[in-house]
Design a protein around this motif. Structure first.
Motif, PDB file in Angstrom:
ATOM      1  N   LEU A  33      -4.488  -3.218  -6.941  1.00  0.00           N
ATOM      2  CA  LEU A  33      -5.495  -4.204  -6.540  1.00  0.00           C
ATOM      3  C   LEU A  33      -5.613  -4.274  -5.024  1.00  0.00           C
ATOM      4  O   LEU A  33      -6.720  -4.296  -4.481  1.00  0.00           O
ATOM      5  N   ASN A  34      -4.488  -4.301  -4.350  1.00  0.00           N
ATOM      6  CA  ASN A  34      -4.510  -4.371  -2.888  1.00  0.00           C
ATOM      7  C   ASN A  34      -5.148  -3.130  -2.282  1.00  0.00           C
ATOM      8  O   ASN A  34      -5.846  -3.216  -1.267  1.00  0.00           O
TER       9      ASN A  34
ATOM     10  N   VAL B 240       5.259  -4.941 -11.811  1.00  0.00           N
ATOM     11  CA  VAL B 240       4.156  -5.821 -11.412  1.00  0.00           C
ATOM     12  C   VAL B 240       3.709  -5.467  -9.996  1.00  0.00           C
ATOM     13  O   VAL B 240       2.513  -5.470  -9.684  1.00  0.00           O
ATOM     14  N   GLU B 241       4.647  -5.122  -9.135  1.00  0.00           N
ATOM     15  CA  GLU B 241       4.313  -4.761  -7.761  1.00  0.00           C
ATOM     16  C   GLU B 241       3.442  -3.507  -7.716  1.00  0.00           C
ATOM     17  O   GLU B 241       2.556  -3.383  -6.868  1.00  0.00           O
ATOM     18  N   ASP B 242       3.672  -2.550  -8.621  1.00  0.00           N
ATOM     19  CA  ASP B 242       2.838  -1.350  -8.684  1.00  0.00           C
ATOM     20  C   ASP B 242       1.403  -1.715  -9.056  1.00  0.00           C
ATOM     21  O   ASP B 242       0.447  -1.225  -8.446  1.00  0.00           O
ATOM     22  N   VAL B 243       1.250  -2.573 -10.044  1.00  0.00           N
ATOM     23  CA  VAL B 243      -0.088  -2.988 -10.485  1.00  0.00           C
ATOM     24  C   VAL B 243      -0.769  -3.775  -9.367  1.00  0.00           C
ATOM     25  O   VAL B 243      -1.952  -3.556  -9.061  1.00  0.00           O
TER      26      VAL B 243
ATOM     27  N   ALA C 221      -8.425  -3.192   0.070  1.00  0.00           N
ATOM     28  CA  ALA C 221      -8.436  -2.559   1.388  1.00  0.00           C
ATOM     29  C   ALA C 221      -9.623  -1.612   1.530  1.00  0.00           C
ATOM     30  O   ALA C 221     -10.268  -1.565   2.586  1.00  0.00           O
ATOM     31  N   LEU C 222      -9.947  -0.878   0.475  1.00  0.00           N
ATOM     32  CA  LEU C 222     -11.097   0.028   0.531  1.00  0.00           C
ATOM     33  C   LEU C 222     -12.402  -0.742   0.685  1.00  0.00           C
ATOM     34  O   LEU C 222     -13.252  -0.394   1.511  1.00  0.00           O
ATOM     35  N   VAL C 223     -12.560  -1.781  -0.100  1.00  0.00           N
ATOM     36  CA  VAL C 223     -13.801  -2.557  -0.057  1.00  0.00           C
ATOM     37  C   VAL C 223     -13.936  -3.285   1.275  1.00  0.00           C
ATOM     38  O   VAL C 223     -15.033  -3.363   1.838  1.00  0.00           O
TER      39      VAL C 223
ATOM     40  N   ILE D  71       0.827  -1.192   0.000  1.00  0.00           N
ATOM     41  CA  ILE D  71       0.000   0.000   0.000  1.00  0.00           C
ATOM     42  C   ILE D  71       0.874   1.258   0.000  1.00  0.00           C
ATOM     43  O   ILE D  71       0.443   2.310  -0.462  1.00  0.00           O
ATOM     44  N   ASP D  72       2.108   1.160   0.457  1.00  0.00           N
ATOM     45  CA  ASP D  72       2.984   2.334   0.437  1.00  0.00           C
ATOM     46  C   ASP D  72       3.334   2.759  -0.989  1.00  0.00           C
ATOM     47  O   ASP D  72       3.890   3.833  -1.199  1.00  0.00           O
TER      48      ASP D  72
END
Length: 77
Positions: free
Chosen positions: A58-59, A51-54, A63-65, A2-3
């Motif tokens: 998603l993460n 890939v980590e950015d993409v 987290a929002l949902v 998330i950072d």
């Protein structure tokens, strides 16, 4: 992960973006929603991403949902 996401009120009116870019989380999620894979997103649309950015996009959405309270009501007939 998330950072990797930041919110800056001077960038896209405060929409969440991938850190250090002006690429919104929404833009990435829309591409994923169209069935475009991570590699193609990077190769064809945003070659500076990883890939980590993409995955962080998603993460972030997960987290929002997961933090939402959903209240369902019966539909009237």
């Amino acid at each position: 992960m998330i950072d990797r996401i930041e919110v800056n009120p001077t960038v896209h009116l405060g929409k969440p973006c991938i850190a250090g870019t002006r690429i919104t989380v929404q833009s990435i999620l829309e591409l994923i929603g169209e069935g475009i894979g991570f590699s193609e997103i990077i190769d064809s649309y945003y070659p500076d991403l990883t890939v980590e950015d993409v995955r962080a996009c998603l993460n972030y959405a997960i987290a929002l949902v997961s933090g939402e309270d959903i209240h369902l009501t019966a539909a009237s007939a």
